[in-house]
Design an enzyme around this catalytic site. Structure first.
Site, PDB file in Angstrom:
ATOM      1  N   GLU A  49       0.820  -1.213   0.000  1.00 55.73           N
ATOM      2  CA  GLU A  49       0.000   0.000   0.000  1.00 55.73           C
ATOM      3  C   GLU A  49       0.858   1.269   0.000  1.00 55.73           C
ATOM      4  OE1 GLU A  49      -3.578   1.971   2.751  1.00 55.73           O
ATOM      5  OE2 GLU A  49      -2.168   0.537   3.635  1.00 55.73           O
ATOM      6  N   LYS A 122     -10.447   2.688  -1.410  1.00 56.00           N
ATOM      7  CA  LYS A 122     -10.544   2.100  -0.069  1.00 56.00           C
ATOM      8  C   LYS A 122     -11.839   2.518   0.618  1.00 56.00           C
ATOM      9  CE  LYS A 122      -7.577   1.629   4.047  1.00 56.00           C
ATOM     10  NZ  LYS A 122      -6.212   1.972   4.547  1.00 56.00           N
ATOM     11  N   CYS A 159      -5.731  -2.619   2.969  1.00 54.60           N
ATOM     12  CA  CYS A 159      -5.353  -2.504   4.374  1.00 54.60           C
ATOM     13  C   CYS A 159      -6.538  -2.658   5.334  1.00 54.60           C
ATOM     14  CB  CYS A 159      -4.590  -1.211   4.598  1.00 54.60           C
ATOM     15  SG  CYS A 159      -3.587  -1.233   6.113  1.00 54.60           S
TER      16      CYS A 159
END
Length: 299
Positions: A49, A122, A159
């Site tokens: 990431e 995200k 994540c």
């Protein structure tokens, strides 16, 4: 029952390296490791990431918004498109996206011919000491997506998304055959004795096993120090990137300090057959899951 006479094998790779705060150095490191993964036979290669620089979200600093770039004509994505086409590999590319007045933690999926298949933004944005992402990122608006690449249909999340079983299930319900999670996680600035690495891995192993799909996780390593108005903030990223098989077993793993190129091979048709025969999707009861659409369990 195994699929009769069919084998659809894919080799996946997870990269792990320490980032400096120099974009050109980090992108060059990523390219070097992508080439190494390709030399090991990898078809789909995951980079960690926000690999272009330090994990800047340790601090709330206005100047760090300058690191964001528009998705269109993004220089690192363009470079990885050329690399993917040259090597014939799939590369998900994480980046800090500027979209007019919005900012996202995004990832572009580059197919093996260099085609940009689109982006995922995200969805779950953390906010805690050392991981102050809500200051920088809007919640993603793409929803959970899957991407049909040359080698497999893949689901990619980022994540903090990896802690939510709903995200993994949503991607597999849409046909994802492999899950990918680029990550930046390590020590907790407010409690240097807190070590979440085993919890982090077990959560994702559960996603692999519950959905009967392989899973690839890539994390960075090294100590990064960011200056804040209250003094320096420090995170030591614990690496331990891994690849899990469809029963949640770890088939390849890195340590917490070393640069790594992990690879593992999977027969997707055999896994599909086992997923079908195990019955976890046949026996689902969506009519009973409406409570998942609430915040507090009250319908």
């Amino acid at each position: 029952m195994e699929t009769e006479g069919r084998r659809r094998e894919v080799v996946v790779s997870s990269l792990q390296f320490a980032c400096s705060d120099d974009i050109s150095t980090n992108v060059a490191a990523a390219e070097r490791l992508v080439r190494e993964a390709h030399a090991k036979g990898a078809n789909i290669i995951l980079i960690q990431e926000l690999f272009e620089g330090y994990y800047f979200c340790q601090a709330q600093r206005e100047d760090f918004f300058k690191r964001a770039k528009p998705y269109k004509n993004h220089p690192t994505i363009a470079r990885m498109q050329k690399l993917a086409k040259e090597l014939g590999v799939v590369i998900p590319v994480s980046f800090f996206e500027e979209a007019n007045t919005a900012h996202y933690n995004s990832i572009a999926i580059i197919d093996a011919d260099g085609t940009d298949l689109g982006i995922y933004r995200k969805s779950h944005i953390p906010d805690g000491p050392g991981y102050q992402e809500k200051f920088y990122f809007n919640p993603g608006d793409t929803g959970f997506k899957v991407f049909q690449t040359k080698f497999a249909k893949i689901g990619v999340a980022i994540c903090w998304d990896q802690w939510f079983p709903e995200a993994a299930r949503a991607m597999v319900l849409q046909g994802a055959e492999i899950l990918f999670y680029p990550t930046a996680i390590g020590s907790e600035p407010q409690d240097q004795g807190l070590d979440s690495r085993d919890h982090w891995r077990r959560v994702m192993q559960g996603h692999a096993g519950a959905n009967v799909v392989p899973l690839v996780a890539s994390n960075r390593i090294g100590k990064e120090i960011i200056e804040t108005e209250h003094g320096p903030s420090q995170i030591t990223f614990y690496g331990t990137s891994f690849i899990a098989g469809p029963t949640g077993e770890i088939v390849a793993e890195a340590d917490d300090k070393s640069e790594a190129v992990l690879v593992a091979q999977f027969d997707l048709d055999m896994i599909k057959s086992k997923r079908q025969s195990w019955g976890v999707f046949r026996d689902r009861r969506p009519d009973l899951y409406k409570v998942l659409l609430t915040m507090d369990g009250n319908l």
